[in-house]
Design a protein around this motif. Structure first.
Motif, PDB file in Angstrom:
ATOM      1  N   UNK A 176       0.849  -1.189   0.000  1.00  0.00           N
ATOM      2  CA  UNK A 176       0.000   0.000   0.000  1.00  0.00           C
ATOM      3  C   UNK A 176       0.887   1.242   0.000  1.00  0.00           C
ATOM      4  N   UNK A 177       0.814   2.027  -1.067  1.00  0.00           N
ATOM      5  CA  UNK A 177       1.584   3.264  -1.169  1.00  0.00           C
ATOM      6  C   UNK A 177       0.738   4.434  -0.690  1.00  0.00           C
ATOM      7  N   UNK A 191       2.635  13.646  -3.874  1.00  0.00           N
ATOM      8  CA  UNK A 191       3.038  13.543  -5.284  1.00  0.00           C
ATOM      9  C   UNK A 191       2.206  14.468  -6.172  1.00  0.00           C
ATOM     10  N   UNK A 226      15.918  12.233  -6.428  1.00  0.00           N
ATOM     11  CA  UNK A 226      14.750  11.437  -6.782  1.00  0.00           C
ATOM     12  C   UNK A 226      13.608  11.675  -5.786  1.00  0.00           C
ATOM     13  N   UNK A 227      12.360  11.590  -6.276  1.00  0.00           N
ATOM     14  CA  UNK A 227      11.201  11.528  -5.380  1.00  0.00           C
ATOM     15  C   UNK A 227      10.900  10.059  -5.125  1.00  0.00           C
ATOM     16  N   UNK A 279       8.875   6.816  -3.321  1.00  0.00           N
ATOM     17  CA  UNK A 279       7.562   6.483  -2.757  1.00  0.00           C
ATOM     18  C   UNK A 279       7.691   5.862  -1.363  1.00  0.00           C
TER      19      UNK A 279
END
Lengths: 448, 448
Positions: free
Chosen positions: B182-183, B236, B277-278, B280
């Motif tokens: 689950x993000x 995001x 970087x982004x 998660x």
């Protein structure tokens, strides 16, 4: 230019979507890992029955094939409950001619394949396995007899079921893919009530039979040949369970105690019990369902449900119908179609997945509970007087395809809160069929 | 006979478990897909900081290596909050010397590898990839420089992190494997506050810095060289979000508005923002964690957490300690060890996974809320007078390793219900530090 569509999986949802897209004049290629079910009976020894209800029918009707399917479907007008003391009771599903329809998965699949195959612009490729996909490019690597071919298309529909290759590709290849597979503690085993003399039905033909026993239950659906396919839903562990019933003696004793009326008409019971597989029951939820402008999951690949609401296939067929309507709405702009398909269908699939999990309790436990029966009777009264206002959640899901699953869930929860209050009234068991109760329930609903 | 252990993954949990099992005299082989972090800096350009707290320390202490690790850890005695108007406030984590410790993931990993490598009965194999496993047989197929080798052992521990090969093997190979990834809608990006002159610290060294801003926040943890690693936790999508801040101008303006005091000491801010970087943030839950008598998931492979409670590593280290205690308890009977390991640890990992998700709100939203600050102050008062009776959930998780995560969750929920009642009292803002409030809260707790 003629659009090229690749469909992975020639099951129920795959073959129905092939028909829909073929009617639009698209060039449709369907790839199926297994052999052609029409030539080699891959369903041999397995007689899975499904309950086709109004959402499924609407999807068949919209593409003009419901009459073909009606020929192989048996209406079931209600639940025939079989209690442990062998007494029975019948509860209609809805009004008059409202019914759900028993169909054999294998027969239905073969009929849909025939209908799809009749289109010149559909090609069915059996024993063709999708090995991997490039979700951005819309290419699929297909293996057949040891050779790999890369297919290119404008749209890839992944209709390859609960253990979908395409969904696994998303899980492995995407940075943020939400995924949940959840097995309940209970599995199922198929058993048979054979036909009587001259193909006669040994129990009521036009009903879904339930033997509700709390933590477990057996159900039976009619087949065209006079037999019934029974399904025992049973815990894997504990007592009683598949694990606790291992020997012929244990099985015989247990069924004699719990399902005496059925045992009398199930001569192969013990052999079947020993021979047939215990299958697990999974719920699958994931997000997203679509990628870029070329790729979508559909049916069980996107949302596997437990079978207790009889909606797995119906939900998949509804996916196909909604997708098709969106192609019209967005004038064949697949980017927009995919976006709205996911926005519309994901909350509906989540809702029916949750309702299906809850309905095990309704079928197995509450059907044996006098208060549940009382609630059903009261709801029938309310619905009879206010048919447009109070529609039970079961009816919304089963007979009201214009109502979204997510709305049915909300309305059902609201009704349940009202019925909980009403059932707590001290004299409800004598007072239940009064007009006052009906008016009270509707007033509470409208006050919300 | 000497037991053979295979460990997949030489990260934090893998190397700590190698040390524990080596101390028992087992023959330990550790296989790691990547290069040896001590030879080629795989952490180059990434300075991930972790907060080591008492559960982690206890696990290090029990195998005699806490003094080694203390050398590379910086105590943080509380939260230093930075408000949008550049004012600040400090909230101690607990009493007196209670602290959590900032450690660099890379430095800690290298230290643990050195400690494991010092055992004759441990062999570390880098650039060795576990391709597949036979979970029943306990064999693992290892690939190194294009060659495959099948390893046999008495126990396979899979400590290969959130994207575990072993867990994927269970998902693909088992009939009933519950799995949920689950993000959350928010990701993170790393930034830096460099050291001042002569390695000095430009903000308070011994604190965890938080810039709470409701839907997002930035935090900073100290490094040994005087710098701080900052982490921006940011949605995001939406506004503001990673998606809405794309240009150098947008970034500059946004940070000047929201994090003015930090901007003044982050000369590389915009370059770092554009370059880094982004990432998660995922929560992973699964079941079972063990198979037969030979196979277990441990650490992130079994339970990936979001970082908002600083417990990912601590929970993994606790897995190792509990597993080791069970080897004693069950006298090296691995069948029993695996069974109880799963029974004990699964509910605890579920509890901390849920608490970690909730703590984002606590850190980012409530830290900026005056009522939250009031609650913290009241809880400090109660805890000061009744230190054994009222221990805040944060302290139970962070400083009370004898209390299971699952118990900390329950007690925290109970305390929250009591505080909700107390905070609703009309004159609480003037009355909060009265003895009456303390006695009232404790009476409510004991009445439960």
């Amino acid at each position: 230019m003629q659009k090229k569509i690749t469909i992975i999986g020639a099951g129920l949802v795959g073959s129905l979507s092939a028909i829909y897209l073929a009617k639009r004049g698209y060039l449709v290629n369907v790839y199926e890992r297994r052999q052609d079910a029409r030539k080699t009976n891959i369903y041999a020894g397995r007689s899975i029955n499904l309950a086709l209800s109004d959402r499924g029918w609407l999807a068949l009707e919209k593409t003009g094939i419901s009459a073909d399917i009606k020929q192989i479907a048996i209406p079931m007008y209600g639940r025939q409950l079989h209690y442990a003391d062998s007494s029975q009771a019948f509860y209609a599903y809805g009004k008059n001619d409202q019914a759900i329809y028993s169909v054999s998965r294998g027969t239905l699949n073969m009929r849909l394949l025939d209908l799809a195959d009749a289109f010149d612009n559909v090609t069915l490729h059996f024993e063709h396995k999708a090995k991997s996909m490039d979700l951005a490019a819309g290419t699929v690597l297909i293996e057949h007899e040891g050779n790999d071919t890369l297919t290119h298309s404008d749209l890839v529909l992944c209709t390859d079921g609960a253990y979908s290759t395409g969904r696994m590709g998303m899980q492995l290849g995407m940075e943020q893919f939400n995924y949940n597979q959840f097995y309940i503690d209970c599995g199922y085993k198929e058993l048979t009530i054979p036909a009587g003399a001259n193909g006669s039905y040994l129990v009521e033909k036009e009903a879904l039979h339930i033997w509700p026993r709390g933590k477990y239950m057996m159900i039976a659906l009619p087949n065209l040949d006079g037999s019934f396919t029974c399904t025992l839903f049973f815990p894997f562990e504990g007592a009683p369970s598949f694990n606790s019933l291992q020997t012929r003696e244990q099985v015989t004793q247990f069924f004699n105690e719990q399902f005496a009326d059925a045992v009398a008409i199930m001569p192969e019971l013990v052999d079947e019990y020993m021979r047939n597989h215990n299958s697990p029951l999974v719920t699958i939820k994931c997000a997203p369902w679509t990628m870029h402008d070329k790729f979508a999951l559909m049916g069980d690949a996107a949302h596997a449900l437990v079978p207790f609401f009889g909606q797995g296939m119906n939900c998949g067929f509804e996916d196909v119908r909604v997708f098709d309507e969106l192609i019209d709405k967005h004038n064949e702009n697949f980017t927009e179609v995919l976006k709205e398909y996911q926005t519309l269908r994901k909350p509906d699939a989540d809702a029916i997945a949750d309702m299906a999990l809850n309905n095990f309790r309704e079928m197995s436990e509450l059907s044996a509970d006098p208060m549940f029966q009382l609630q059903k009777k009261i709801e029938i009264n309310i619905n009879a007087k206010y048919p447009e206002v109070w529609i039970p959640a079961y009816s919304l899901v089963t007979f009201s395809p214009q109502v979204r699953y997510s709305e049915a869930l909300q309305r059902g929860q609201q009704q349940q809160r009202i019925m909980d209050t009403i059932l707590q009234q001290p004299n409800i068991s004598t007072h239940w069929d009064s007009n006052e109760i009906v008016e009270q329930a509707v007033a509470m609903l409208q006050a919300n």
